[in-house]
Design a protein around this motif. Structure first.
Motif, PDB file in Angstrom:
ATOM      1  N   PRO A  13       0.813  -1.215   0.000  1.00 44.34           N
ATOM      2  CA  PRO A  13       0.000   0.000   0.000  1.00 44.34           C
ATOM      3  C   PRO A  13       0.849   1.270   0.000  1.00 44.34           C
ATOM      4  CG  PRO A  13      -0.725  -1.499   1.732  1.00 44.34           C
ATOM      5  CD  PRO A  13       0.503  -2.090   1.116  1.00 44.34           C
ATOM      6  N   ASP A  14       2.048   1.186   0.590  1.00 43.44           N
ATOM      7  CA  ASP A  14       2.926   2.356   0.625  1.00 43.44           C
ATOM      8  C   ASP A  14       3.388   2.765  -0.772  1.00 43.44           C
ATOM      9  OD1 ASP A  14       2.654   2.442   3.329  1.00 43.44           O
ATOM     10  OD2 ASP A  14       4.574   1.491   3.762  1.00 43.44           O
ATOM     11  N   ASP A  15       3.363   1.830  -1.732  1.00 39.51           N
ATOM     12  CA  ASP A  15       3.795   2.154  -3.092  1.00 39.51           C
ATOM     13  C   ASP A  15       2.865   3.169  -3.752  1.00 39.51           C
ATOM     14  OD1 ASP A  15       5.852   0.386  -2.762  1.00 39.51           O
ATOM     15  OD2 ASP A  15       4.873  -1.235  -3.879  1.00 39.51           O
ATOM     16  N   ARG A  16       1.594   3.175  -3.349  1.00 42.41           N
ATOM     17  CA  ARG A  16       0.617   4.077  -3.952  1.00 42.41           C
ATOM     18  C   ARG A  16       0.491   5.388  -3.189  1.00 42.41           C
ATOM     19  NH1 ARG A  16      -2.017  -0.997  -3.978  1.00 42.41           N
ATOM     20  NH2 ARG A  16      -3.213  -0.335  -2.181  1.00 42.41           N
ATOM     21  N   MET A  17       1.212   5.537  -2.091  1.00 41.00           N
ATOM     22  CA  MET A  17       1.093   6.731  -1.260  1.00 41.00           C
ATOM     23  C   MET A  17       2.218   7.715  -1.577  1.00 41.00           C
ATOM     24  SD  MET A  17       0.212   4.858   2.340  1.00 41.00           S
ATOM     25  CE  MET A  17      -0.194   6.309   3.271  1.00 41.00           C
ATOM     26  N   SER A  18       1.903   8.984  -1.452  1.00 44.18           N
ATOM     27  CA  SER A  18       2.933  10.005  -1.653  1.00 44.18           C
ATOM     28  C   SER A  18       3.835  10.036  -0.417  1.00 44.18           C
ATOM     29  CB  SER A  18       2.286  11.372  -1.861  1.00 44.18           C
ATOM     30  OG  SER A  18       1.738  11.833  -0.636  1.00 44.18           O
TER      31      SER A  18
END
Length: 68
Positions: A13-18
């Motif tokens: 999920p961190d991959d899609r977060m700024s």
């Protein structure tokens, strides 16, 4: 089935977060963990008997899983 990808796909999920969202998430998590630890310490001070029983139960649990 659902809208979420399977765990085996390796998506994080961190991959899609700024970077700002990640920093904010980590900051909120740190605050939560700090407050949780504070609440546990307060509970130990307010209810010493319960805390003592909890320590004894924890010690028994630890002894149960110790290798000889």
């Amino acid at each position: 089935m659902g809208t979420y990808p399977a765990m085996s796909e390796g998506t994080n999920p961190d991959d899609r977060m700024s970077p700002e969202e990640i920093r904010d998430r980590l900051r909120r998590r740190a605050v939560f963990l700090r407050e949780l630890a504070e609440a546990r310490e307060l509970r130990k001070r307010v209810t010493p008997r319960r805390a003592r029983h909890e320590r004894v139960r924890e010690a028994v649990r630890m002894r149960t899983f110790r290798a000889n």
